[in-house]
Design a protein around this motif. Structure first.
Motif, mmCIF file in Angstrom:
data_model
loop_
_atom_site.group_PDB
_atom_site.id
_atom_site.type_symbol
_atom_site.label_atom_id
_atom_site.label_comp_id
_atom_site.label_asym_id
_atom_site.label_seq_id
_atom_site.Cartn_x
_atom_site.Cartn_y
_atom_site.Cartn_z
ATOM 1 N N THR A 1 -4.783 -4.174 -5.420
ATOM 2 C CA THR A 1 -4.635 -5.739 -4.594
ATOM 3 C C THR A 1 -4.624 -5.509 -3.057
ATOM 4 O O THR A 1 -4.443 -4.443 -2.676
ATOM 5 C CB THR A 1 -3.408 -6.092 -4.954
ATOM 6 N N HIS A 2 -4.877 -6.859 -2.518
ATOM 7 C CA HIS A 2 -5.015 -6.661 -1.116
ATOM 8 C C HIS A 2 -3.655 -7.531 -0.467
ATOM 9 O O HIS A 2 -3.517 -7.739 0.794
ATOM 10 C CB HIS A 2 -5.923 -7.545 -0.341
ATOM 11 N N LEU A 3 -2.610 -7.459 -1.531
ATOM 12 C CA LEU A 3 -1.388 -8.416 -1.072
ATOM 13 C C LEU A 3 -0.578 -7.691 -0.425
ATOM 14 O O LEU A 3 -0.316 -6.554 -0.630
ATOM 15 C CB LEU A 3 -0.976 -8.952 -2.277
ATOM 16 N N ALA A 4 0.314 -8.426 0.500
ATOM 17 C CA ALA A 4 1.266 -7.527 1.563
ATOM 18 C C ALA A 4 2.530 -7.635 0.315
ATOM 19 O O ALA A 4 2.787 -8.383 -0.438
ATOM 20 C CB ALA A 4 1.597 -8.704 2.601
ATOM 21 N N PRO A 5 3.426 -6.663 0.479
ATOM 22 C CA PRO A 5 4.526 -6.365 -0.246
ATOM 23 C C PRO A 5 5.394 -7.525 -0.684
ATOM 24 O O PRO A 5 5.774 -7.748 -1.652
ATOM 25 C CB PRO A 5 5.474 -5.473 0.398
ATOM 26 N N GLN A 6 5.422 -8.778 0.381
ATOM 27 C CA GLN A 6 6.266 -9.644 -0.078
ATOM 28 C C GLN A 6 5.654 -10.895 -0.873
ATOM 29 O O GLN A 6 6.296 -11.626 -1.558
ATOM 30 C CB GLN A 6 6.837 -10.519 1.288
ATOM 31 N N ARG A 7 4.415 -10.568 -0.783
ATOM 32 C CA ARG A 7 3.744 -11.292 -1.874
ATOM 33 C C ARG A 7 3.300 -10.784 -3.332
ATOM 34 O O ARG A 7 2.606 -11.505 -4.140
ATOM 35 C CB ARG A 7 2.348 -11.776 -1.315
ATOM 36 N N LEU A 8 3.796 -9.584 -3.461
ATOM 37 C CA LEU A 8 3.386 -8.867 -4.844
ATOM 38 C C LEU A 8 4.274 -9.619 -5.720
ATOM 39 O O LEU A 8 5.408 -9.970 -5.397
ATOM 40 C CB LEU A 8 3.700 -7.475 -4.649
ATOM 41 N N PRO A 9 3.867 -9.529 -7.203
ATOM 42 C CA PRO A 9 4.657 -10.162 -8.307
ATOM 43 C C PRO A 9 5.953 -9.200 -8.308
ATOM 44 O O PRO A 9 6.210 -8.102 -8.134
ATOM 45 C CB PRO A 9 3.990 -9.697 -9.392
ATOM 46 N N PRO B 1 -8.703 -13.987 6.033
ATOM 47 C CA PRO B 1 -7.917 -13.861 4.605
ATOM 48 C C PRO B 1 -7.045 -12.689 4.515
ATOM 49 O O PRO B 1 -7.336 -11.703 5.249
ATOM 50 C CB PRO B 1 -9.255 -13.771 3.689
ATOM 51 N N TYR B 2 -5.897 -12.836 4.309
ATOM 52 C CA TYR B 2 -4.653 -12.060 3.996
ATOM 53 C C TYR B 2 -3.959 -11.741 5.363
ATOM 54 O O TYR B 2 -3.134 -11.020 5.419
ATOM 55 C CB TYR B 2 -5.274 -10.732 3.571
ATOM 56 N N GLY B 3 -4.337 -12.543 6.400
ATOM 57 C CA GLY B 3 -3.493 -12.529 7.581
ATOM 58 C C GLY B 3 -3.791 -11.397 8.294
ATOM 59 O O GLY B 3 -4.852 -10.557 8.264
ATOM 60 N N LEU B 4 -2.822 -11.347 9.394
ATOM 61 C CA LEU B 4 -2.856 -10.046 10.376
ATOM 62 C C LEU B 4 -2.471 -8.852 9.701
ATOM 63 O O LEU B 4 -1.351 -8.713 9.150
ATOM 64 C CB LEU B 4 -1.827 -10.578 11.490
ATOM 65 N N TYR B 5 -3.290 -7.995 10.120
ATOM 66 C CA TYR B 5 -3.449 -6.631 9.396
ATOM 67 C C TYR B 5 -2.089 -5.703 9.924
ATOM 68 O O TYR B 5 -1.325 -5.237 9.343
ATOM 69 C CB TYR B 5 -4.399 -5.700 9.960
ATOM 70 N N PHE B 6 -1.624 -6.027 11.285
ATOM 71 C CA PHE B 6 -0.349 -5.451 11.747
ATOM 72 C C PHE B 6 0.713 -5.919 11.164
ATOM 73 O O PHE B 6 1.925 -5.224 10.861
ATOM 74 C CB PHE B 6 -0.307 -5.717 13.404
ATOM 75 N N ASN B 7 0.950 -7.307 10.526
ATOM 76 C CA ASN B 7 1.954 -7.584 9.923
ATOM 77 C C ASN B 7 2.115 -6.948 8.466
ATOM 78 O O ASN B 7 3.161 -6.701 8.236
ATOM 79 C CB ASN B 7 1.818 -8.969 9.414
ATOM 80 N N HIS B 8 0.836 -6.584 7.947
ATOM 81 C CA HIS B 8 0.958 -5.701 6.630
ATOM 82 C C HIS B 8 1.743 -4.612 7.005
ATOM 83 O O HIS B 8 2.714 -4.046 6.167
ATOM 84 C CB HIS B 8 -0.322 -5.319 6.147
ATOM 85 N N ILE B 9 1.531 -3.727 8.232
ATOM 86 C CA ILE B 9 2.026 -2.712 8.595
ATOM 87 C C ILE B 9 3.517 -2.673 9.007
ATOM 88 O O ILE B 9 4.396 -1.807 8.224
ATOM 89 C CB ILE B 9 1.418 -2.022 10.007
ATOM 90 N N GLU C 1 5.569 -5.065 7.218
ATOM 91 C CA GLU C 1 6.157 -5.382 6.298
ATOM 92 C C GLU C 1 6.431 -4.084 5.307
ATOM 93 O O GLU C 1 7.566 -3.787 4.740
ATOM 94 C CB GLU C 1 5.507 -6.405 5.423
ATOM 95 N N TRP C 2 5.472 -3.030 5.345
ATOM 96 C CA TRP C 2 5.377 -1.860 4.318
ATOM 97 C C TRP C 2 6.414 -1.047 5.005
ATOM 98 O O TRP C 2 6.859 0.014 4.432
ATOM 99 C CB TRP C 2 4.030 -1.400 4.271
ATOM 100 N N ASN C 3 6.683 -1.112 6.191
ATOM 101 C CA ASN C 3 7.832 -0.144 6.754
ATOM 102 C C ASN C 3 9.063 -0.124 6.204
ATOM 103 O O ASN C 3 10.049 0.707 6.304
ATOM 104 C CB ASN C 3 7.920 -0.501 8.618
ATOM 105 N N LYS C 4 9.308 -1.496 5.690
ATOM 106 C CA LYS C 4 10.393 -1.743 5.093
ATOM 107 C C LYS C 4 10.764 -0.730 3.686
ATOM 108 O O LYS C 4 11.897 -0.882 3.061
ATOM 109 C CB LYS C 4 10.720 -3.273 4.698
#
Length: 315
Positions: free
Chosen positions: A129-137, A190-198, A200-203
């Motif tokens: 998946t390409h989804l950020a953690p807050q969007r995962l099932p 699509p999937y937004g700002l790459y830095f936002n993924h980083i 979010e995953w820091n959590k």
């Protein structure tokens, strides 16, 4: 086997893309942009109905960070770990192929009915998946499925994303590099700002069911990277099998088999597969802008430091 579903999906999408009007090539769901050619609003609406299993092998990566490559590595490791004899392997391969033809290996791709079909897949399922953690099932975290999170240096990611977007005609019109850089830097892709993924995953740094790895780390020493995956997912794989998979999943080896595994869309997925291609495209101003945004957003986070930005993104 999983590639078959992906191949059918993308070939069908490419054949039908000429019938999609420019205004309909993207849609928004929960404030984030998705490409109509491969994603369906109905699937995203029922994403939380996906039923994870504790032994699922989950690979997460922002677009063009190497999920196609690392996903195949995980498929090979899982197959080797299964230790099926040749007869059982062929039987299982046929069963898996028949089921996965209508599945699509990325969680958010394809039609809403896929989640019911996924229940019929044998374990262990390799899911991308390409989804950020807050969007995962939610079930992925509830079932404590193990998640491998893949990152790549942002400059090479941006360049690869441009070429893929234009070749797949994700946007209403072809983007120049300057146009795409502006969109990528502001998260208008699509999937937004790459830095936002980083961010979010820091959590999840202390989550024992989440492992982080980089594209560059695997490129530098594929065998060592695979050993980390083997240990994390508790695969039972020998040193000899790891070396065989290293050889089978080099960029050249996968590109040579691409027409067989991916069909017509192979040319859109396999371009250069190198580290540092951004140096041929970024302007001085763009370099400075990306450096500044990285510094302001994630440079001081643990994951930001793991990316080794100074090594891979500085001239």
């Amino acid at each position: 086997m999983a590639q078959a579903g992906m191949r059918e999906l993308l070939e069908k999408a490419l054949a039908e893309e000429k019938d999609i009007s420019p205004s309909d090539r993207m849609f928004f769901h929960n404030g984030e942009m998705y490409p109509t050619i491969i994603c369906c609003p109905g699937t995203l609406k029922i994403l939380d109905t996906f039923e994870a299993r504790s032994d699922d092998v989950i690979l997460v990566g922002y677009p063009k960070t190497g999920t196609n490559w690392v996903g195949q590595i995980l498929v090979e490791l899982e197959a080797a770990s299964g230790k099926y004899d040749e007869k059982e392997r062929k039987k299982r391969s046929m069963q898996q192929r028949e089921k996965e033809l209508s599945l699509f290996p990325y969680l958010e791709f394809g039609d809403p009915g896929k989640f019911e079909r996924m229940k019929q897949l044998p374990s262990r399922r390799v899911i991308k998946t390409h989804l950020a953690p807050q969007r995962l099932p939610k079930s992925i975290f509830q079932k404590k499925a193990k998640i491998l999170v893949l990152f790549r240096n942002p400059k090479d990611t941006a360049v690869s994303y441009l070429h893929f977007s234009n070749s797949m005609k994700l946007f209403p019109t072809q983007k120049t590099w300057d146009e795409f850089f502006s969109d990528f830097s502001s998260g208008k892709v699509p999937y937004g700002l790459y830095f936002n993924h980083i961010i979010e995953w820091n959590k999840y740094l202390d989550d024992k069911n989440v492992m982080f790895i980089t594209y560059e780390e695997i490129k530098e020493n594929a065998a060592l990277g695979m050993k980390r995956m083997v240990d994390f997912f508790d695969f039972s794989v020998s040193e000899q099998e790891i070396q065989s998979i290293v050889d089978k999943t080099t960029f050249k080896a996968m590109k040579d088999r691409a027409s067989e595994t991916h069909g017509e869309i192979a040319k859109n997925l396999f371009r250069k597969g190198i580290v540092g291609d951004w140096k041929n495209i970024f302007s001085e101003d763009q370099n400075e802008e990306m450096d500044r945004k990285f510094e302001e957003s994630v440079a001081r986070t643990k994951l930001g430091m793991m990316l080794k930005y100074d090594e891979y993104c500085k001239c």
